[in-house]
Scaffold this motif. Structure first.
Motif, PDB file in Angstrom:
ATOM      1  N   HIS A  80       0.854  -1.192   0.000  1.00 44.02           N
ATOM      2  CA  HIS A  80       0.000   0.000   0.000  1.00 44.02           C
ATOM      3  C   HIS A  80       0.889   1.241   0.000  1.00 44.02           C
ATOM      4  N   PRO A  81       1.345   1.686  -1.182  1.00 47.05           N
ATOM      5  CA  PRO A  81       2.279   2.823  -1.236  1.00 47.05           C
ATOM      6  C   PRO A  81       1.767   4.072  -0.530  1.00 47.05           C
ATOM      7  N   GLU A  82       0.450   4.258  -0.495  1.00 44.22           N
ATOM      8  CA  GLU A  82      -0.099   5.445   0.164  1.00 44.22           C
ATOM      9  C   GLU A  82       0.132   5.429   1.669  1.00 44.22           C
ATOM     10  N   ARG A  83       0.496   4.270   2.229  1.00 44.60           N
ATOM     11  CA  ARG A  83       0.770   4.157   3.666  1.00 44.60           C
ATOM     12  C   ARG A  83       2.266   3.971   3.956  1.00 44.60           C
ATOM     13  N   SER A  84       3.118   4.392   3.033  1.00 47.27           N
ATOM     14  CA  SER A  84       4.549   4.135   3.183  1.00 47.27           C
ATOM     15  C   SER A  84       5.262   5.086   4.136  1.00 47.27           C
ATOM     16  N   TRP A  85       4.593   6.150   4.578  1.00 47.56           N
ATOM     17  CA  TRP A  85       5.200   7.076   5.530  1.00 47.56           C
ATOM     18  C   TRP A  85       4.666   6.826   6.931  1.00 47.56           C
ATOM     19  N   THR A  86       5.524   7.079   7.904  1.00 46.78           N
ATOM     20  CA  THR A  86       5.101   7.027   9.300  1.00 46.78           C
ATOM     21  C   THR A  86       4.392   8.341   9.640  1.00 46.78           C
ATOM     22  N   GLN A  87       3.749   8.375  10.790  1.00 47.65           N
ATOM     23  CA  GLN A  87       3.067   9.602  11.230  1.00 47.65           C
ATOM     24  C   GLN A  87       4.084  10.737  11.393  1.00 47.65           C
ATOM     25  N   GLU A  88       5.277  10.415  11.866  1.00 42.65           N
ATOM     26  CA  GLU A  88       6.312  11.433  12.048  1.00 42.65           C
ATOM     27  C   GLU A  88       6.725  12.045  10.711  1.00 42.65           C
ATOM     28  N   GLN A  89       6.800  11.224   9.673  1.00 38.64           N
ATOM     29  CA  GLN A  89       7.157  11.746   8.355  1.00 38.64           C
ATOM     30  C   GLN A  89       6.065  12.678   7.820  1.00 38.64           C
ATOM     31  N   HIS A  90       4.812  12.324   8.057  1.00 37.79           N
ATOM     32  CA  HIS A  90       3.719  13.204   7.645  1.00 37.79           C
ATOM     33  C   HIS A  90       3.785  14.532   8.402  1.00 37.79           C
ATOM     34  N   LEU A  91       4.064  14.471   9.695  1.00 35.28           N
ATOM     35  CA  LEU A  91       4.158  15.702  10.484  1.00 35.28           C
ATOM     36  C   LEU A  91       5.325  16.563  10.028  1.00 35.28           C
ATOM     37  N   ALA A  92       6.452  15.938   9.714  1.00 31.10           N
ATOM     38  CA  ALA A  92       7.612  16.689   9.220  1.00 31.10           C
ATOM     39  C   ALA A  92       7.288  17.363   7.883  1.00 31.10           C
ATOM     40  N   ALA A  93       6.570  16.666   7.013  1.00 29.01           N
ATOM     41  CA  ALA A  93       6.176  17.253   5.732  1.00 29.01           C
ATOM     42  C   ALA A  93       5.224  18.426   5.957  1.00 29.01           C
ATOM     43  N   ASP A  94       4.350  18.313   6.952  1.00 29.35           N
ATOM     44  CA  ASP A  94       3.446  19.428   7.277  1.00 29.35           C
ATOM     45  C   ASP A  94       4.231  20.654   7.725  1.00 29.35           C
ATOM     46  N   VAL A  95       5.289  20.441   8.507  1.00 27.35           N
ATOM     47  CA  VAL A  95       6.135  21.553   8.954  1.00 27.35           C
ATOM     48  C   VAL A  95       6.811  22.203   7.754  1.00 27.35           C
ATOM     49  N   VAL A  96       7.356  21.388   6.858  1.00 31.87           N
ATOM     50  CA  VAL A  96       8.020  21.929   5.669  1.00 31.87           C
ATOM     51  C   VAL A  96       7.018  22.713   4.823  1.00 31.87           C
TER      52      VAL A  96
ATOM     53  N   ALA B  17      -2.033   8.249  -6.200  1.00 32.60           N
ATOM     54  CA  ALA B  17      -3.189   8.727  -6.965  1.00 32.60           C
ATOM     55  C   ALA B  17      -2.774   9.126  -8.380  1.00 32.60           C
ATOM     56  N   ALA B  18      -1.622   9.765  -8.509  1.00 32.36           N
ATOM     57  CA  ALA B  18      -1.141  10.156  -9.839  1.00 32.36           C
ATOM     58  C   ALA B  18      -0.848   8.924 -10.685  1.00 32.36           C
ATOM     59  N   GLY B  19      -0.265   7.905 -10.071  1.00 29.49           N
ATOM     60  CA  GLY B  19       0.005   6.660 -10.798  1.00 29.49           C
ATOM     61  C   GLY B  19      -1.273   5.988 -11.257  1.00 29.49           C
ATOM     62  N   ALA B  20      -2.288   5.994 -10.403  1.00 27.71           N
ATOM     63  CA  ALA B  20      -3.579   5.403 -10.778  1.00 27.71           C
ATOM     64  C   ALA B  20      -4.215   6.191 -11.921  1.00 27.71           C
ATOM     65  N   ALA B  21      -4.077   7.506 -11.896  1.00 29.61           N
ATOM     66  CA  ALA B  21      -4.638   8.334 -12.967  1.00 29.61           C
ATOM     67  C   ALA B  21      -3.931   8.048 -14.297  1.00 29.61           C
ATOM     68  N   VAL B  22      -2.627   7.845 -14.260  1.00 25.50           N
ATOM     69  CA  VAL B  22      -1.881   7.521 -15.477  1.00 25.50           C
ATOM     70  C   VAL B  22      -2.342   6.176 -16.033  1.00 25.50           C
ATOM     71  N   GLU B  23      -2.553   5.204 -15.148  1.00 26.93           N
ATOM     72  CA  GLU B  23      -3.017   3.893 -15.589  1.00 26.93           C
ATOM     73  C   GLU B  23      -4.414   3.984 -16.209  1.00 26.93           C
TER      74      GLU B  23
END
Length: 86
Positions: free
Chosen positions: A15-31, A60-66
């Motif tokens: 499940h590539p959409e779940r490949s990040w941990t919660q901490e990685q999502h929070l860090a991306a939110d900070v950025v 989602a982008a990959g699914a749209a391309v397919e």
């Protein structure tokens, strides 16, 4: 798969959409917030600031391309009949 945490290698592979941990999502939110603030300080709109791509966005982008490739193939493989007036 519900027992494995987001970010684990097995979950990320299945499940590539779940490949990040919660901490990685929070860090991306900070950025994202820093980019938005910097963009606003430079006179731009904060909503137009660059955003860190999330795994769900990439999936989602990959699914749209397919889907687009599937539609294109269906159109190309359809036998079209010319229609004339009269």
């Amino acid at each position: 798969m519900r027992t494995l945490p987001d970010g684990s290698l097995t979950v990320a592979a299945l499940h590539p959409e779940r490949s990040w941990t919660q901490e990685q999502h929070l860090a991306a939110d900070v950025v994202d917030s820093v980019y938005a603030a910097a963009t606003a300080l430079c006179g731009g709109k904060a909503s137009e600031a660059p955003r860190v791509p999330r795994p769900r966005d990439v999936a989602a982008a990959g699914a749209a391309v397919e889907r687009a490739a599937s539609v294109r193939a269906r159109i190309e493989n359809t036998e079209w009949v010319e229609v004339t007036d009269g």
